[in-house]
Write a protein that holds these residues in place. Structure first.
Motif, short mmCIF file in Angstrom:
data_model
loop_
_atom_site.label_atom_id
_atom_site.label_comp_id
_atom_site.label_asym_id
_atom_site.label_seq_id
_atom_site.Cartn_x
_atom_site.Cartn_y
_atom_site.Cartn_z
N ARG A 204 2.69 17.42 -12.71
CA ARG A 204 3.95 16.75 -13.00
C ARG A 204 4.47 15.96 -11.80
NH1 ARG A 204 7.52 21.27 -16.36
NH2 ARG A 204 6.12 21.43 -18.17
N ASN A 205 4.27 16.49 -10.62
CA ASN A 205 4.84 15.88 -9.42
C ASN A 205 3.81 15.11 -8.59
OD1 ASN A 205 7.37 17.01 -10.04
ND2 ASN A 205 6.78 18.95 -9.09
N GLY A 206 2.62 14.91 -9.14
CA GLY A 206 1.62 14.13 -8.42
C GLY A 206 1.94 12.64 -8.47
N HIS A 207 1.27 11.85 -7.66
CA HIS A 207 1.50 10.42 -7.61
C HIS A 207 0.17 9.68 -7.67
CE1 HIS A 207 4.89 12.29 -5.33
NE2 HIS A 207 5.61 11.48 -6.11
N ALA A 208 0.21 8.51 -8.27
CA ALA A 208 -0.97 7.65 -8.33
C ALA A 208 -0.55 6.24 -7.93
CB ALA A 208 -1.58 7.66 -9.73
N TYR A 209 -1.33 5.62 -7.04
CA TYR A 209 -0.98 4.30 -6.53
C TYR A 209 -2.20 3.40 -6.56
CZ TYR A 209 2.70 7.16 -4.37
OH TYR A 209 3.70 8.05 -4.15
N LEU A 210 -1.90 2.10 -6.61
CA LEU A 210 -2.91 1.08 -6.41
C LEU A 210 -2.46 0.32 -5.17
CD1 LEU A 210 -5.48 0.18 -7.83
CD2 LEU A 210 -4.16 -1.54 -9.04
N ILE A 211 -3.19 0.47 -4.05
CA ILE A 211 -2.76 -0.11 -2.78
C ILE A 211 -3.88 -0.96 -2.21
CG2 ILE A 211 -1.22 1.84 -2.30
CD1 ILE A 211 -3.32 2.89 -0.35
N ASN A 212 -3.50 -1.77 -1.19
CA ASN A 212 -4.51 -2.50 -0.44
C ASN A 212 -4.76 -1.80 0.89
OD1 ASN A 212 -2.37 -3.24 1.23
ND2 ASN A 212 -2.04 -5.17 0.14
N GLN A 213 -5.64 -2.35 1.70
CA GLN A 213 -6.01 -1.68 2.95
C GLN A 213 -4.89 -1.68 3.99
OE1 GLN A 213 -9.74 -3.11 4.47
NE2 GLN A 213 -10.91 -2.34 2.71
N ASN A 214 -3.83 -2.43 3.72
CA ASN A 214 -2.66 -2.42 4.62
C ASN A 214 -1.66 -1.34 4.21
OD1 ASN A 214 -3.61 -4.65 6.11
ND2 ASN A 214 -2.79 -6.07 4.56
N GLY A 215 -1.99 -0.61 3.16
CA GLY A 215 -1.09 0.44 2.69
C GLY A 215 0.03 -0.08 1.82
N GLU A 216 -0.06 -1.33 1.37
CA GLU A 216 0.97 -1.93 0.53
C GLU A 216 0.63 -1.69 -0.94
OE1 GLU A 216 1.94 -5.77 3.39
OE2 GLU A 216 0.33 -5.87 1.90
N SER A 217 1.66 -1.39 -1.72
CA SER A 217 1.44 -1.15 -3.14
C SER A 217 1.11 -2.45 -3.84
CB SER A 217 2.69 -0.52 -3.77
OG SER A 217 2.49 -0.33 -5.15
#
Length: 598
Positions: A204-217
Motif C-alpha cells: 500500500r505504501n510502496g512507490h513506483a517512479y519513472l526517472i532519468n539518470q539525473n534522478g528527475e521524474s
C-alpha cells in the motif's frame, strides 16, 4: 525432589507446548519473510517487465509516427517551401501549411493512444502556432543541449493535446540534402504512462517512479523516496551492467528494497521501492502474537502441570504399590490394598477402577491362555491372508489402466472377466479351505491376465494331476509364488517360462512351481528356510523386502498345517528356481487352531 512426577510433568508440558511455540514464533516468521521476499521479487519483476513492454510499444508507436511525418511528401514540400527564400505567395504558403495540418490531424485521429504531432522549424515556426524564444523552452533545451529525444512530462500550450505530455523529438531535415531545419515533436499523454505505473507498486505504501539518470521524474508528481536513498540507488544502478535488479539501502534506520529496470527509452529507469517494515508488517505482527501466545501458554502450563500432577501423584503412587503385589503374583494382597486408594471421578479414578477389575480378570486370562493363543494364531493367519489381495488387486488394476490407455478394449474386457472370476473366488469367505482344483482355476484366470499383459513374452504351463482336484487345501498359496516367478524372470531376461505341477503320492500332495529366472542366492534361501525353523510370523507380516509372497505362503501353510507341511527350494543363479510344497492332507490339520472360518 526435582525428578518427582510433578516436576517431570512440568518439564514435559513445557517441552511439548511452550518451547515449540517459541521456536515456531522464530521459524515461521523467518520462513514467511523468505517466501514473501521471493514472491514479491517475482511479481514485481514480472509487473516491471510488462510495464517495460508497454513503454516500448508506446515509444515505438511515437517513433513510427515521427518517421511517417518526416518522409511524407506533404511535410517535405512544406519544409522546402519554408526554407526557400523565393517569393512565394502567402496564399500558397497557407495552402501548403493547411495540407500539412490535415496530414497531422489525420494521423492523430487514427491514433488510439491520443498522440499529437507538431512540426517546428528552428526559428519557432510551428504547424499549430509559432513558438517565440524556442531556445529558452525547457523541453527544447533537453533535446538541443542534453541530446534527449524522449522528453519528460511538461505542458506545451502550442500543442493540440491539453495537460501534461511526454514527447519524442525527431530532427526534421530535407530528405534530399539531409540539411536539418527543425524538429518533429510527437506527444503522448503522461497519464498514458502514469496509470499503469501504479500496478508496479509494492504494497500500500510502496512507490513506483519513472526517472532519468539525473534522478528527475519523467512523469508528473513528486518523488517521495528520500533523496539520500534515491541518490545512492542511482549511483549503483548506473554502475551496474545488468539491465534489472534489486538494491537494498538504509536511511535513518529504515531498510529500503529498490527494484529497478533500465528501459530502452533514452536514459529512463523504472523504479519500484518499498520499506522492509511495510513489506513485512504482517509477519512482524504474527511474530509478536506468537511470542505473546507462548508466554500465555507457559503460564497455563505451570498452572496445569501443578493441578494435574497434584491430582494424580498420590493415587498413582498407591497404585504402584498395588502393582508390586501383582508383580509377585499375590492377587489377594492386591485386592486387599486397592480399597485404600482414593481418587476423584476422573481418568485416574477410572484407571484405578479398571485396574481393580483387571486383577479379577487377569487370573481368568491366565487360565484361558491356551484358548487366547489359538485366537492369536488365527488372527495372524487372517493377517497373512489379507496381505495378498491388495497387492494383487493393485497390479491387476495397473494392467487394466495400461490397456485402457492403449484403447485395447477387447483385452480390457478379457482382463475384467478374469478379474471378476478371481474376485468372486477371493470374496468367498465362508471357508479358508477349498479344493485344489478351484485354486488352479483361480490361477488359470490369473495367468490369463498375465498373458494379456506380457503377450508372447510369457509362457505358463500347468500340469494338473486329476486325482488332486478334490483334495482340500488353503486358499491363495499359488498366486504369490507365480507372481514372484514372473517378477524375477523379467529382471534380467525378456521372457518368462513358468511351470506349475500338482501330484498326489499316497497321503501327500506335492505342488511344484518352477521358473527360469535369475535364481536365488544361498543367503536368501537360508533366510527363507528360517521361517520354518523360527516360525517368525511377525517378521513375515512386517516384511517389506524381497520374496514377501513366498514368505507369506510359507507362513500361512506353517500356521495351518504345522508339522504336516514341508517345502524345499532348489535354485541355480541365472538359471532356474524350483519350489516344492508338500502337505499331508490325509492326517488332518497339523495344528490346534480349529477351523479358519472367514
Amino acid at each position: 525432589m526435582f525428578f518427582s512426577l510433578r516436576n517431570r510433568l512440568f518439564m514435559v508440558f513445557t517441552c511439548l507446548l511452550t518451547i515449540p511455540l517459541i521456536i515456531l514464533s522464530i521459524i515461521i516468521p523467518s520462513w514467511f519473510t523468505s517466501i514473501i521476499e521471493e514472491q514479491t521479487q517475482e511479481l514485481t519483476v514480472e509487473a516491471m517487465d510488462q510495464y517495460s513492454l508497454f513503454i516500448d510499444s508506446i515509444t515505438t508507436q511515437a517513433k513510427d509516427l515521427g518517421k511517417q511525418v518526416l518522409v511524407n511528401q506533404t511535410t517535405q514540400k512544406w519544409l522546402k517551401q519554408e526554407s526557400e527564400n523565393a517569393n512565394i505567395p502567402e496564399v500558397q504558403r497557407m495552402l501548403q501549411k493547411n495540407q500539412l495540418k490535415m496530414l497531422l490531424s489525420s494521423m492523430m485521429v487514427n491514433n488510439s493512444n491520443g498522440m499529437s504531432i507538431s512540426v517546428v522549424l528552428n526559428d519557432g515556426t510551428s504547424t499549430w502556432g509559432n513558438i517565440p524564444n524556442i531556445n529558452q523552452v525547457d523541453w527544447y533545451k533537453d533535446f538541443s543541449q542534453k541530446k534527449q529525444q524522449f522528453i519528460r512530462s511538461h505542458i506545451d500550450p502550442f500543442q493540440p493535446t491539453q495537460g501534461n505530455i511526454n514527447s519524442y523529438i525527431l530532427p526534421l531535415f530535407d530528405m534530399n540534402t539531409f540539411v536539418p531545419y527543425g524538429i518533429i515533436k510527437v506527444n503522448f499523454p503522461s497519464d498514458l504512462l502514469k496509470t499503469p505505473l501504479n500496478k508496479t507498486k509494492i504494497g500500500r505504501n510502496g512507490h513506483a517512479y519513472l526517472i532519468n539518470q539525473n534522478g528527475e521524474s519523467v512523469l508528473p508528481g513528486k518523488i517521495s523516496t528520500p533523496k539520500k536513498v534515491l541518490k545512492q540507488t542511482l549511483v549503483k544502478i548506473i554502475d551496474d551492467k545488468n539491465q534489472k535488479g534489486l538494491i537494498e539501502t538504509n536511511d535513518n534506520g529504515e531498510k529500503y528494497l529498490v527494484f529497478y529496470q533500465k528501459l530502452g527509452v533514452g536514459d529512463w529507469i523504472l523504479i519500484s521501492e518499498v520499506t522492509k517494515s511495510e513489506l513485512f508488517a504482517k509477519v512482524t505482527h504474527l511474530q509478536r502474537n506468537l511470542l505473546l501466545t507462548s508466554a500465555i501458554v507457559f503460564l497455563i502450563t505451570i498452572l496445569a502441570s501443578y493441578m494435574i500432577s497434584s491430582n494424580i501423584v498420590s493415587p498413582l503412587g498407591k497404585l504402584a504399590k498395588a502393582m508390586r503385589y501383582i508383580e509377585i503374583g499375590d492377587f489377594s494382597g492386591a485386592k486387599r490394598f486397592m480399597p485404600t486408594i482414593k481418587s476423584a471421578k476422573n481418568e485416574v479414578g477410572y484407571l484405578i477402577t479398571v485396574f481393580n477389575q483387571t486383577i479379577d480378570r487377569l487370573k481368568n486370562l491366565i487360565e484361558t491362555e491356551y484358548e487366547a493363543n489359538l485366537r492369536r494364531k488365527d488372527a495372524e493367519y487372517k493377517a497373512l491372508l489379507l496381505q495378498i489381495n491388495p497387492h494383487f488387486l493393485n497390479n491387476t488394476l495397473e494392467i487394466i489402466g495400461g490397456l485402457a490407455m492403449q484403447e485395447k478394449n477387447k483385452q480390457v474386457m478379457d482382463v475384467s472377466i478374469h478379474l471378476g472370476k478371481m474376485m468372486r473366488y477371493s470374496l468367498n469367505t465362508q471357508s479358508d479351505v477349498v479344493n485344489l482344483g478351484e485354486e488352479l482355476k483361480y490361477i488359470r484366470s490369473y495367468t490369463e491376465i498375465l498373458k494379456v499383459r506380457y503377450e508372447d513374452a510369457i509362457t505358463i504351463d500347468i500340469d494338473e494331476d486329476i486325482g488332486t482336484r478334490n483334495l482340500p487345501i488353503i486358499k491363495f498359496i499359488l498366486q504369490p509364488l507365480v507372481e514372484n516367478a514372473v517378477k524375477y524372470s523379467f529382471i534380467e531376461k525378456t521372457s518368462a517360462e513358468i511351470f506349475i505341477k500338482t501330484k498326489q503320492s499316497n497321503h501327500l500332495v506335492f505342488i511344484v512351481i518352477e521358473d527360469k529366472g535369475i535364481g536365488m542366492s544361498e543367503e536368501l534361501i537360508s533366510d527363507l528356510m528360517s521361517v520354518e525353523t523360527k516360525n517368525d510370523i511377525k517378521n513375515v507380516l512386517m516384511s517389506k523386502g524381497s520374496s514377501i509372497g513366498l514368505r507369506n505362503v510359507i507362513g500361512r501353510l506353517k500356521l495351518y498345517y504345522g508339522s504336516n507341511f514341508t517345502y524345499s527350494i532348489e535354485s541355480q543363479r541365472n538359471s532356474r528356481t524350483r519350489i516344492t510344497l508338500c502337505m499331508n492332507v490325509d492326517r488332518g490339520e497339523g495344528h490346534d487352531e480349529g477351523d479358519h472360518n472367514g
